[in-house]
Design a protein around this motif. Structure first.
Motif, PDB file in Angstrom:
ATOM      1  N   SER A 450      42.983 -15.151  -4.089  1.00 54.50           N
ATOM      2  CA  SER A 450      42.750 -16.589  -4.002  1.00 54.50           C
ATOM      3  C   SER A 450      44.065 -17.361  -3.938  1.00 54.50           C
ATOM      4  O   SER A 450      45.038 -16.975  -4.585  1.00 54.50           O
ATOM      5  N   SER A 451      44.071 -18.471  -3.191  1.00 53.93           N
ATOM      6  CA  SER A 451      45.301 -19.275  -3.127  1.00 53.93           C
ATOM      7  C   SER A 451      45.632 -19.831  -4.500  1.00 53.93           C
ATOM      8  O   SER A 451      46.795 -19.974  -4.856  1.00 53.93           O
ATOM      9  N   ILE A 452      44.597 -20.214  -5.256  1.00 48.31           N
ATOM     10  CA  ILE A 452      44.843 -20.709  -6.614  1.00 48.31           C
ATOM     11  C   ILE A 452      43.865 -19.987  -7.539  1.00 48.31           C
ATOM     12  O   ILE A 452      42.722 -20.421  -7.704  1.00 48.31           O
ATOM     13  N   PRO A 453      44.310 -18.884  -8.140  1.00 45.86           N
ATOM     14  CA  PRO A 453      43.372 -18.060  -8.911  1.00 45.86           C
ATOM     15  C   PRO A 453      42.689 -18.815 -10.057  1.00 45.86           C
ATOM     16  O   PRO A 453      41.498 -18.660 -10.257  1.00 45.86           O
ATOM     17  N   HIS A 454      43.413 -19.633 -10.824  1.00 45.01           N
ATOM     18  CA  HIS A 454      42.708 -20.431 -11.823  1.00 45.01           C
ATOM     19  C   HIS A 454      42.288 -21.750 -11.189  1.00 45.01           C
ATOM     20  O   HIS A 454      41.116 -22.009 -10.983  1.00 45.01           O
ATOM     21  N   GLY A 455      43.237 -22.572 -10.859  1.00 46.95           N
ATOM     22  CA  GLY A 455      42.920 -23.807 -10.141  1.00 46.95           C
ATOM     23  C   GLY A 455      42.665 -25.012 -11.020  1.00 46.95           C
ATOM     24  O   GLY A 455      42.774 -26.136 -10.554  1.00 46.95           O
ATOM     25  N   ASN A 456      42.308 -24.815 -12.282  1.00 45.98           N
ATOM     26  CA  ASN A 456      41.950 -25.976 -13.093  1.00 45.98           C
ATOM     27  C   ASN A 456      42.429 -25.815 -14.530  1.00 45.98           C
ATOM     28  O   ASN A 456      41.717 -26.172 -15.473  1.00 45.98           O
ATOM     29  N   LEU A 457      43.640 -25.277 -14.680  1.00 43.38           N
ATOM     30  CA  LEU A 457      44.155 -25.069 -16.045  1.00 43.38           C
ATOM     31  C   LEU A 457      44.645 -26.399 -16.615  1.00 43.38           C
ATOM     32  O   LEU A 457      45.488 -27.073 -16.029  1.00 43.38           O
ATOM     33  N   LYS A 458      44.093 -26.778 -17.730  1.00 43.07           N
ATOM     34  CA  LYS A 458      44.532 -27.972 -18.476  1.00 43.07           C
ATOM     35  C   LYS A 458      43.956 -27.813 -19.869  1.00 43.07           C
ATOM     36  O   LYS A 458      43.083 -26.952 -20.098  1.00 43.07           O
ATOM     37  N   SER A 459      44.401 -28.670 -20.812  1.00 42.96           N
ATOM     38  CA  SER A 459      44.061 -28.364 -22.195  1.00 42.96           C
ATOM     39  C   SER A 459      42.577 -28.488 -22.498  1.00 42.96           C
ATOM     40  O   SER A 459      42.080 -27.854 -23.413  1.00 42.96           O
ATOM     41  N   SER A 460      41.823 -29.270 -21.696  1.00 43.00           N
ATOM     42  CA  SER A 460      40.376 -29.335 -21.969  1.00 43.00           C
ATOM     43  C   SER A 460      39.669 -28.075 -21.483  1.00 43.00           C
ATOM     44  O   SER A 460      38.522 -27.829 -21.843  1.00 43.00           O
ATOM     45  N   ASN A 461      40.334 -27.291 -20.668  1.00 41.30           N
ATOM     46  CA  ASN A 461      39.739 -26.045 -20.191  1.00 41.30           C
ATOM     47  C   ASN A 461      40.313 -24.831 -20.913  1.00 41.30           C
ATOM     48  O   ASN A 461      40.279 -23.714 -20.404  1.00 41.30           O
ATOM     49  N   ILE A 462      40.877 -25.081 -22.084  1.00 34.60           N
ATOM     50  CA  ILE A 462      41.339 -23.984 -22.940  1.00 34.60           C
ATOM     51  C   ILE A 462      40.587 -24.137 -24.260  1.00 34.60           C
ATOM     52  O   ILE A 462      40.789 -25.108 -24.993  1.00 34.60           O
TER      53      ILE A 462
END
Ligand code: ATP
Length: 672
Positions: A450-462
């Motif tokens: 994938s071009s962006i394997p995670h794509g949505n890393l931010k503290s609300s998604n941890i």
């Protein structure tokens, strides 16, 4: 040949290669700081060749490149290469070729790309290519960026319909004919400068060949009849569509308006979750009313017939359940993010899950969607939360996850001043960063296509397990999201090169990782998370200027800054965060290097005691210790206003109810 011999052979095929004077016998291409210019290495092997703007001309020895077995991308943009396109198609595992701004010319064979199944990015802009756009581009399964502008391509555009295609430019060529319907999602600038092109994006209708014929009487009659037939067919079709819409609206209401249809016993806790009405207004639906106690629960078998089949369980670690179980569950709104809204549902069997109603996730048909979600669900890593189930309908996509009681890092860092916040000391924060890095490393390996394997890393998604082990969520969504909405829905698109030029790559994930690191160290809410320019702290700018003025120590969250013996290690991590948020992706760390450096950071300088080992069996043990109703108000990122309201809510709540929410609390809470 060794890698250095191969690269020297490549160099010898160039003329004017003065900029490559670090490429010499006796040193190694991938040796730490003194490695050769223009190369990116991983584990001592060359993965990317980046010779953009090196002033090189001459030939490109593809035989030499074949010796570099880990090569993933090659960039020779902005040089003086000429002649036909080099035979890069012999390098079947390349993911990207960047040839823009040279003087390449001639036709590209139509089957040139037929064996390049791993390719994602093809940049051929500003050369002198002629002939047709090669039809084999349509055979590249995960093509995401295709730039062909400013050449002399002629003929029609082949029907390139990969859903992964997020960026396209064919402007300023000699193309003609109708723009294929699969490409009408791109705007006019993608196509302009081609005299003969027509179609929706350019706002000029394509003339039907028949209409151009001389108006002979026979033809006129035929075309009149045809027009009548088309009008009749259109009316019938319209009627069928109206009937279908009416029916499907009715069905949706039946399925989702739990409350409307059932008058419940006033002793019961009443929950209203209207998941789907018009698609346009979440507002009216997101409300929770709590009345009385929740002591009685409904039996499990008066649901709506076979609705269970509507939920596809892709991971049965939490048992098998259906949509009807979710419909009957007690539920509450967790929040609305940029990619959708989230609800917590506690099912009759006590299992608590989170149902995420995804917006803008209509890029794929059912089978492809199923394949993608199953791929995400097959991942297993202690820092990754895999989905349990999904629901697919044309206009409605739900993803179901296990509910993680401690909540998100965002909430703990900025929204909660309770005991969990106090535990966020330096060793815990470092453990969180190292866990995030582990999870990202795993994703970048498993989803490397994938071009962006995670794509949505931010503290609300941890999310955080009871012992602060981070769990990454909302990863791998890039192929699922409508290409035109991806920039809005996915945080990785905030990386400067993506926000400004639409250039996406795994480095966008590195940028996101850097923001989280700076957020954890400074305790500041990053302005990068907001869509407006107001609020938050521009952590990148702040950290960079403090580093330049040697004022790093002032940056740390006061709650960790007292760990005096650790300041050196904190600074180390700060510099890694800064290197991950470097605005030029060429100078930004790559993911594996970032992870390697994060792993080297220690709690205290020179000590080994990191107590960071993972305890894998925890997840099952904490569910019981939490009250069944928890009160949460984690709002959308509509500005920092939302965030301070959250704080206010949790303070006032704490003072009313002496700490923790319980099922006896009686209040009404509505999200506007
Ligand atoms: N499995 C889960 N367990 C507990 N809390 C969760 C879970 N999944 C999501 N949340 C929390 O629910 C809230 C809303 O999530 P949601 O994904 O809708 O928004 P977001 O993360 O803020 O933005 P985005 O949609 O861009 O990911 C967030 O605070 C998130 O941390």
């Amino acid at each position: 040949l060794t890698e250095s011999e191969a690269l020297l052979k490549l160099k010898s095929s160039f003329t004017k290669a003065g900029a490559l004077n670090s490429w010499v016998n006796g040193s190694l291409p991938c040796e730490g700081e003194v490695g050769w210019d223009g190369l990116v290495c991983s584990n001592g092997a060359v993965t990317d060749i980046r010779l953009g703007g090196f002033g090189i001309s001459g030939q490109i020895d593809v035989d030499a490149l074949l010796e570099l077995s880990n090569l993933r991308s090659i960039s020779i943009m902005s040089n003086n290469f000429s002649g036909p396109i080099p035979a890069f198609n012999r390098l079947g595992s390349l993911r990207a070729i960047y040839l823009s701004r040279n003087r390449f010319s001639g036709e590209i064979p139509s089957d040139y790309f037929a064996n390049m199944g791993s390719l994602k990015k093809v940049y051929l802009s500003s050369n002198m290519f002629t002939g047709k756009i090669p039809s084999s581009l349509a055979q590249i399964p995960r093509l995401s960026e295709l730039l062909l502008d400013n050449n002399q391509f002629s003929g029609t555009i082949p029907s390139i319909d990969q859903p992964t295609l997020a960026s396209l430019d064919v402007a300023n060529n000699e193309l003609e004919g109708e723009i294929p319907s699969s490409l009408t999602k791109f705007n006019a600038s993608t196509f302009e400068g081609n005299g003969g092109l027509c179609g929706e994006p350019l706002g000029n209708e394509c003339k039907v060949a028949a209409a151009e014929r001389p108006a002979g009487s026979k033809n006129t009659n035929i075309s009149k009849n045809m027009i009548i037939a088309i009008v009749v067919a259109a009316v019938v079709l319209l009627m069928i569509i109206v009937v279908l819409i009416v029916r499907s609206r009715k069905k949706k209401r039946d399925e989702f308006d739990v409350l409307e249809h059932e008058k419940r016993n006033s002793e019961e806790r009443v929950v209203e979750v209207r998941v789907s009405q018009s698609g346009s207004s979440r507002k009216e639906a997101d409300s929770i009313h709590r009345k009385g106690s929740s002591s009685s629960r409904r039996g499990s078998n008066n649901g709506k017939g076979n609705m269970a089949v509507d939920l596809v369980v892709v991971n049965n670690e939490k048992g098998v359940f259906g949509l009807s179980d979710l419909m009957r569950a007690s539920a509450e709104v967790l929040g609305n993010g940029s990619s959708g809204s989230a609800y917590k549902a506690v099912m009759a069997n006590g299992v608590a899950v989170v149902v995420k109603r995804m917006r803008e996730m209509n890029a794929l048909g059912r089978d492809q969607f199923d394949a993608e979600v199953r791929q995400l669900a097959s991942l297993r890593h202690w820092n990754i939360l895999t989905p349990l189930a999904y629901h697919f309908r044309k206009d409605e996509k739900l993803l179901v996850y296990e509910y993680i009681p401690k909540g998100s890092l965002l909430y703990l860092l900025h929204g909660d001043r309770g005991p969990s916040h106090a535990e966020l000391n330096w060793p815990t924060r470092l453990k969180i960063v190292q866990g995030i890095a582990q999870g990202m490393g795993y994703l970048h390996t498993e989803l490397a296509y994938s071009s962006i394997p995670h794509g949505n890393l931010k503290s609300s998604n941890i999310l955080l397990s009871p012992d602060f082990e981070p769990l990454l969520i909302d990863y791998g969504f890039f192929p699922l999201i409508n290409p035109l909405d991806a920039a809005q829905a996915l945080f990785a698109f905030k990386a400067p090169e993506a926000a400004i030029f639409g250039l996406i790559s795994p480095k966008c994930d590195v940028y996101s990782l850097g923001i989280v690191i700076l957020e954890i160290l400074t305790g500041k809410y990053p302005s990068q998370y907001l869509n407006s320019n107001k609020g938050g702290t521009d952590v990148v700018e702040w950290v960079n200027s403090a580093i330049a003025d040697h004022r790093q120590s002032e940056l740390f969250d006061p709650e960790i800054a007292s760990s005096r013996n650790s300041i050196g290690e904190m600074k180390k991590l700060l510099h890694i965060g800064a290197a991950c948020t470097e605005s030029d992706p060429e100078h930004r760390l790559d993911m594996m290097e970032a992870i390697r450096r994060i792993e080297e950071v220690q709690v205290e300088g020179g000590q080994e005691d990191r107590t960071m080992n993972f305890i894998p069996s925890l997840r099952d043990s904490y569910e019981d210790s939490f009250p069944q109703i928890t009160f949460e108000a984690r709002n959308s990122y509509d500005g920092l206003g939302g965030l301070s309201r959250t704080r206010l809510d949790s303070h006032s709540f704490a003072s009313q109810s002496s700490g923790r929410p319980s099922s006896d609390d009686n209040f009404v809470f509505a999200i506007p």
